[in-house]
Design a protein around this motif. Structure first.
Motif, PDB file in Angstrom:
ATOM      1  N   PRO A 117       0.816  -1.230   0.000  1.00  9.77           N
ATOM      2  CA  PRO A 117       0.000   0.000   0.000  1.00  9.77           C
ATOM      3  C   PRO A 117       0.845   1.272   0.000  1.00  9.77           C
ATOM      4  N   SER A 118       1.955   1.268   0.737  1.00 10.61           N
ATOM      5  CA  SER A 118       2.819   2.453   0.747  1.00 10.61           C
ATOM      6  C   SER A 118       3.445   2.689  -0.611  1.00 10.61           C
ATOM      7  N   LEU A 119       3.795   1.623  -1.316  1.00 10.23           N
ATOM      8  CA  LEU A 119       4.386   1.763  -2.643  1.00 10.23           C
ATOM      9  C   LEU A 119       3.409   2.378  -3.628  1.00 10.23           C
ATOM     10  N   LEU A 120       2.116   2.124  -3.440  1.00 10.61           N
ATOM     11  CA  LEU A 120       1.088   2.635  -4.343  1.00 10.61           C
ATOM     12  C   LEU A 120       0.431   3.906  -3.810  1.00 10.61           C
ATOM     13  N   ALA A 121       1.040   4.560  -2.817  1.00 11.89           N
ATOM     14  CA  ALA A 121       0.511   5.792  -2.223  1.00 11.89           C
ATOM     15  C   ALA A 121      -0.880   5.574  -1.639  1.00 11.89           C
ATOM     16  N   MET A 122      -1.113   4.395  -1.081  1.00 11.38           N
ATOM     17  CA  MET A 122      -2.396   4.063  -0.465  1.00 11.38           C
ATOM     18  C   MET A 122      -2.204   3.553   0.956  1.00 11.38           C
ATOM     19  N   GLY A 123      -1.073   3.911   1.551  1.00 11.71           N
ATOM     20  CA  GLY A 123      -0.770   3.417   2.879  1.00 11.71           C
ATOM     21  C   GLY A 123      -1.442   4.222   3.975  1.00 11.71           C
ATOM     22  N   LEU A 124      -0.961   4.032   5.185  1.00 10.44           N
ATOM     23  CA  LEU A 124      -1.526   4.686   6.356  1.00 10.44           C
ATOM     24  C   LEU A 124      -1.326   6.194   6.270  1.00 10.44           C
ATOM     25  N   ARG A 125      -2.440   6.949   6.181  1.00  7.83           N
ATOM     26  CA  ARG A 125      -2.448   8.416   6.123  1.00  7.83           C
ATOM     27  C   ARG A 125      -1.685   8.959   4.917  1.00  7.83           C
ATOM     28  N   SER A 126      -1.720   8.234   3.815  1.00  2.00           N
ATOM     29  CA  SER A 126      -1.053   8.720   2.606  1.00  2.00           C
ATOM     30  C   SER A 126      -1.691  10.003   2.082  1.00  2.00           C
ATOM     31  N   GLY A 127      -2.980  10.188   2.335  1.00  2.00           N
ATOM     32  CA  GLY A 127      -3.633  11.415   1.893  1.00  2.00           C
ATOM     33  C   GLY A 127      -2.974  12.656   2.474  1.00  2.00           C
ATOM     34  N   LEU A 128      -2.564  12.591   3.733  1.00  2.00           N
ATOM     35  CA  LEU A 128      -1.877  13.721   4.365  1.00  2.00           C
ATOM     36  C   LEU A 128      -0.516  13.955   3.731  1.00  2.00           C
ATOM     37  N   TYR A 129       0.208  12.880   3.433  1.00  2.00           N
ATOM     38  CA  TYR A 129       1.532  13.032   2.835  1.00  2.00           C
ATOM     39  C   TYR A 129       1.424  13.648   1.444  1.00  2.00           C
ATOM     40  N   ILE A 130       0.417  13.208   0.680  1.00  2.00           N
ATOM     41  CA  ILE A 130       0.208  13.788  -0.653  1.00  2.00           C
ATOM     42  C   ILE A 130      -0.104  15.276  -0.542  1.00  2.00           C
ATOM     43  N   PHE A 131      -0.926  15.636   0.442  1.00  2.00           N
ATOM     44  CA  PHE A 131      -1.262  17.050   0.640  1.00  2.00           C
ATOM     45  C   PHE A 131      -0.022  17.868   0.980  1.00  2.00           C
ATOM     46  N   ILE A 132       0.855  17.353   1.852  1.00  2.06           N
ATOM     47  CA  ILE A 132       2.076  18.074   2.227  1.00  2.06           C
ATOM     48  C   ILE A 132       2.966  18.283   1.011  1.00  2.06           C
ATOM     49  N   PHE A 133       3.189  17.226   0.234  1.00  4.61           N
ATOM     50  CA  PHE A 133       4.037  17.349  -0.949  1.00  4.61           C
ATOM     51  C   PHE A 133       3.401  18.255  -1.994  1.00  4.61           C
ATOM     52  N   ARG A 134       2.093  18.145  -2.144  1.00  7.38           N
ATOM     53  CA  ARG A 134       1.418  18.957  -3.152  1.00  7.38           C
ATOM     54  C   ARG A 134       1.559  20.443  -2.840  1.00  7.38           C
ATOM     55  N   GLN A 135       1.378  20.810  -1.579  1.00  7.64           N
ATOM     56  CA  GLN A 135       1.535  22.201  -1.189  1.00  7.64           C
ATOM     57  C   GLN A 135       2.970  22.681  -1.391  1.00  7.64           C
ATOM     58  N   PHE A 136       3.924  21.806  -1.152  1.00  8.33           N
ATOM     59  CA  PHE A 136       5.328  22.185  -1.328  1.00  8.33           C
ATOM     60  C   PHE A 136       5.660  22.384  -2.807  1.00  8.33           C
ATOM     61  N   PHE A 137       5.263  21.428  -3.643  1.00  7.74           N
ATOM     62  CA  PHE A 137       5.561  21.540  -5.073  1.00  7.74           C
ATOM     63  C   PHE A 137       4.826  22.714  -5.710  1.00  7.74           C
ATOM     64  N   ALA A 138       3.619  23.002  -5.234  1.00  7.52           N
ATOM     65  CA  ALA A 138       2.857  24.113  -5.801  1.00  7.52           C
ATOM     66  C   ALA A 138       3.532  25.451  -5.540  1.00  7.52           C
ATOM     67  N   GLY A 139       4.317  25.531  -4.468  1.00  8.58           N
ATOM     68  CA  GLY A 139       4.999  26.776  -4.141  1.00  8.58           C
ATOM     69  C   GLY A 139       6.366  26.924  -4.779  1.00  8.58           C
ATOM     70  N   MET A 140       6.837  25.922  -5.492  1.00  9.66           N
ATOM     71  CA  MET A 140       8.150  26.021  -6.135  1.00  9.66           C
ATOM     72  C   MET A 140       8.030  26.780  -7.452  1.00  9.66           C
ATOM     73  N   PRO A 141       9.028  27.583  -7.799  1.00 11.02           N
ATOM     74  CA  PRO A 141       8.944  28.385  -9.036  1.00 11.02           C
ATOM     75  C   PRO A 141       8.920  27.522 -10.286  1.00 11.02           C
ATOM     76  N   GLY A 142       8.096  27.919 -11.240  1.00 14.88           N
ATOM     77  CA  GLY A 142       7.998  27.181 -12.498  1.00 14.88           C
ATOM     78  C   GLY A 142       9.236  27.295 -13.358  1.00 14.88           C
ATOM     79  N   GLU A 143      10.091  28.304 -13.067  1.00 11.38           N
ATOM     80  CA  GLU A 143      11.308  28.472 -13.860  1.00 11.38           C
ATOM     81  C   GLU A 143      12.241  27.271 -13.748  1.00 11.38           C
ATOM     82  N   LEU A 144      12.173  26.558 -12.607  1.00 11.58           N
ATOM     83  CA  LEU A 144      13.006  25.371 -12.458  1.00 11.58           C
ATOM     84  C   LEU A 144      12.650  24.320 -13.506  1.00 11.58           C
ATOM     85  N   GLU A 145      11.354  24.088 -13.697  1.00 19.82           N
ATOM     86  CA  GLU A 145      10.923  23.120 -14.703  1.00 19.82           C
ATOM     87  C   GLU A 145      11.226  23.619 -16.112  1.00 19.82           C
ATOM     88  N   ASP A 146      11.019  24.897 -16.354  1.00 17.41           N
ATOM     89  CA  ASP A 146      11.301  25.440 -17.684  1.00 17.41           C
ATOM     90  C   ASP A 146      12.775  25.260 -18.044  1.00 17.41           C
TER      91      ASP A 146
END
Length: 315
Positions: free
Chosen positions: A170-199
């Motif tokens: 389940p952890s490998l498939l992002a369906m483990g214990l409280r994975s929803g919280l971990y996805i939210f933490i990472f999502r908020q972090f990545f959303a705040g990173m500048p797009g120039e890095l990807e460009d």
């Protein structure tokens, strides 16, 4: 002159009030730990002695030695560490990958899917433990084994109960214990990173996968530390999943603590003991042994954890 004295008095009074409030809060937080330590070092006959408040009259380590034997400490430690570290690393990798897709790519129903991910945070583990057990007991990935069994005559399912894979998958498939919280933490972090890095990465010839692994993920060190520590601690303390999915394997700390009271009544000092004072002191010793590895982990990672929480919160 009077104004300086008043300012100095005001600052001193403010400092005293602040220190008093922090000291009172620290006492409330440290009281359970101090109580466990005091009880674990006492002899059973001193457990309810009103003349003994904090310091025992005579120190003893017999509570710890009995708890070590009853809890199968080293086996429990091995299982807890393997599950905690393994699931923590897999949660970091899989949840970061999923969160990067939510944060940096726009696709149909992305908002709805992310909402469903967040809604998993309000679903108690107890409500899904039976379906999860059935999936692990009769595991068949996408019906592949049923198809192969028709041609080879082999088993249609395999059982993952009693192995670490029941936690790792389940952890490998992002369906483990409280994975929803971990996805939210990472999502908020990545959303705040500048797009120039990807460009810049795209201009250098990197695709989405290479950009994620070589550019975005290394910059998410603070979020990775936060998610790993959360996952490690929550898997360490998890009882329901461990009790159901470990099967006949040696117990981990969560199960060891839950059965400590019953086991102590039959095996302490290799004789039947039902004295509640003996049980109380041994249980406190067992609780201290269970949290000791987490306490050491906190001491080692305190600076990184506090720094990562600050950066993730800002993002």
């Amino acid at each position: 002159m009077n104004k300086k004295i008043m300012n100095k008095t005001r600052k001193t009074l403010t400092s005293v009030i602040r220190f008093s409030l922090l000291a009172a809060l620290a006492y409330q937080l440290l009281y359970p730990l101090l109580y466990m330590l005091s009880m674990a070092l006492r002899r059973p006959e001193e457990a309810m002695d009103p003349s003994v408040i904090w310091l025992p009259k005579s120190l003893t380590l017999s509570n710890f030695t009995d708890a070590l034997r009853v809890m199968d400490f080293w086996d429990a430690l091995q299982n807890s560490v393997i599950i905690g570290i393994g699931c923590g690393l897999l949660d970091v990798l899989s949840c970061a990958f999923v969160a990067y897709g939510f944060a940096r790519f726009k696709f149909r129903f992305s908002g709805l899917l992310f909402t469903l991910v967040i809604m998993t945070l309000v679903v108690p583990v107890q409500t899904i433990i039976l379906p999860l057990y059935a999936d692990m007991k009769y595991f068949d990935a996408f019906g592949i084994m049923k198809l192969t069994s028709m041609m080879t005559g082999g088993p249609e399912t395999i059982s993952l109960v009693g192995s670490y894979n029941a936690f790792f998958l389940p952890s490998l498939l992002a369906m483990g214990l409280r994975s929803g919280l971990y996805i939210f933490i990472f999502r908020q972090f990545f959303a705040g990173m500048p797009g120039e890095l990807e460009d810049a990465a795209y201009m250098d010839g990197c695709g989405p996968f290479k950009t994620f692994f070589s550019v975005m993920l290394p910059n998410a060190k603070n979020a990775m530390i936060t998610v790993f520590l959360f996952s490690f601690v929550w898997h360490w303390n998890e009882f329901y999943m461990s009790n159901l999915l470990l099967g006949n394997m040696k117990k981990n700390f969560a199960i060891a603590l839950s059965s400590l009271r019953v086991d102590l009544q039959s095996v302490v000092n290799v004789q039947t003991i039902s004295d509640p004072l003996v049980i109380v002191t041994r249980i406190q010793a067992g609780a201290l042994l269970a949290i000791l590895p987490l306490f050491i982990l906190y001491l080692v990672t305190q600076r990184y954890f506090a720094d990562s929480i600050e950066h993730v919160a800002v993002k």
